[in-house]
Scaffold this active site. Structure first.
Site, mmCIF file in Angstrom:
data_model
loop_
_atom_site.group_PDB
_atom_site.id
_atom_site.type_symbol
_atom_site.label_atom_id
_atom_site.label_comp_id
_atom_site.label_asym_id
_atom_site.label_seq_id
_atom_site.Cartn_x
_atom_site.Cartn_y
_atom_site.Cartn_z
ATOM 1 N N ASP A 77 -8.527 -42.529 31.094
ATOM 2 C CA ASP A 77 -8.287 -41.197 31.656
ATOM 3 C C ASP A 77 -8.221 -40.122 30.575
ATOM 4 O OD1 ASP A 77 -8.332 -42.328 34.166
ATOM 5 O OD2 ASP A 77 -6.194 -42.045 34.576
ATOM 6 N N HIS A 86 -7.696 -44.773 36.180
ATOM 7 C CA HIS A 86 -6.248 -44.954 36.316
ATOM 8 C C HIS A 86 -5.694 -45.884 35.238
ATOM 9 C CE1 HIS A 86 -6.515 -42.679 39.945
ATOM 10 N NE2 HIS A 86 -7.374 -43.536 40.448
ATOM 11 N N ASP A 140 -2.170 -39.301 28.510
ATOM 12 C CA ASP A 140 -2.018 -39.728 29.895
ATOM 13 C C ASP A 140 -1.040 -40.895 29.912
ATOM 14 O OD1 ASP A 140 -3.119 -39.578 32.765
ATOM 15 O OD2 ASP A 140 -3.349 -41.704 32.292
ATOM 16 N N GLU A 164 0.592 -44.125 32.454
ATOM 17 C CA GLU A 164 0.628 -44.918 33.683
ATOM 18 C C GLU A 164 2.078 -45.350 33.850
ATOM 19 O OE1 GLU A 164 -1.907 -44.837 35.585
ATOM 20 O OE2 GLU A 164 -3.293 -44.080 34.073
#
Length: 182
Positions: free
Chosen positions: A160, A155, A13, A15
């Site tokens: 995540d 988040h 994942d 960000e």
């Protein structure tokens, strides 16, 4: 058969500073690799994007400019991540977003693009669990009552990926059961 025997898988994942892989940058990448024997290893790093993080996104992922100021740039993190994920299937929830950022960032820094297999848990869980009210990661977290530790913040890439790994297990286990490979 256990789901991880279909692997190895690297659940990841990212960000970011925004929604555009071309105009925005990765600020965190997190990954959990599960090998065919069930062994698990983790990778997590903040990334210095070389630009300010918009306040509107700080409110979402709570990653500030100060947190990434001394982090390595993507060229180092990208190289480490690709080595970590080597010879596995990359897995992400809504993979188009994460893979788009990964590929654009690899290209921008002159690193080879990911050419391995990929799997999207969003599409997978829609196939194995049709009719759920929502397939957003945080909704699935509630529907499936996924494990949460006190320090896991939604988040954030490192949290995540843990939830996405649990969704991968749920969905692949259901697919294996449906195919008679339980």
């Amino acid at each position: 058969m256990k789901y991880f025997e279909l692997g190895p898988f690297t659940v990841f994942d990212v960000e970011t500073t925004g929604m555009s892989p071309v105009n925005d940058r990765i600020i965190q990448i997190g990954a959990v690799r599960i090998d065919r024997d069930g062994s698990i290893s983790r990778y997590n790093s903040f990334v210095n994007p070389g630009r300010p993080i918009p306040q509107s996104l700080v409110c979402v992922h709570h990653i500030t400019d100060e947190m990434v100021a001394s982090a390595p740039g993507f060229s180092r993190v990208g190289r480490e991540f690709v080595e970590f994920a080597d010879k596995s299937t990359l897995v992400a929830h809504n993979a188009r977003f994460d893979l788009g950022f990964l590929q654009e960032s690899l290209a921008r820094t002159g690193l080879p693009l990911w050419k391995g297999k990929t799997l999207d848990t969003l599409r997978l869980v829609k196939n194995t669990h049709p009719g759920l009210p929502s397939y957003k990661l945080q909704s699935l977290r509630a529907i499936f009552q996924l494990d949460t530790a006190d320090n896991m913040m939604a988040h954030r890439a490192d949290a995540d990926v843990e939830w996405t790994l649990q969704i991968l297990e749920i969905a692949l286990t259901a697919a294996l059961k449906a195919s008679g490979n339980n």
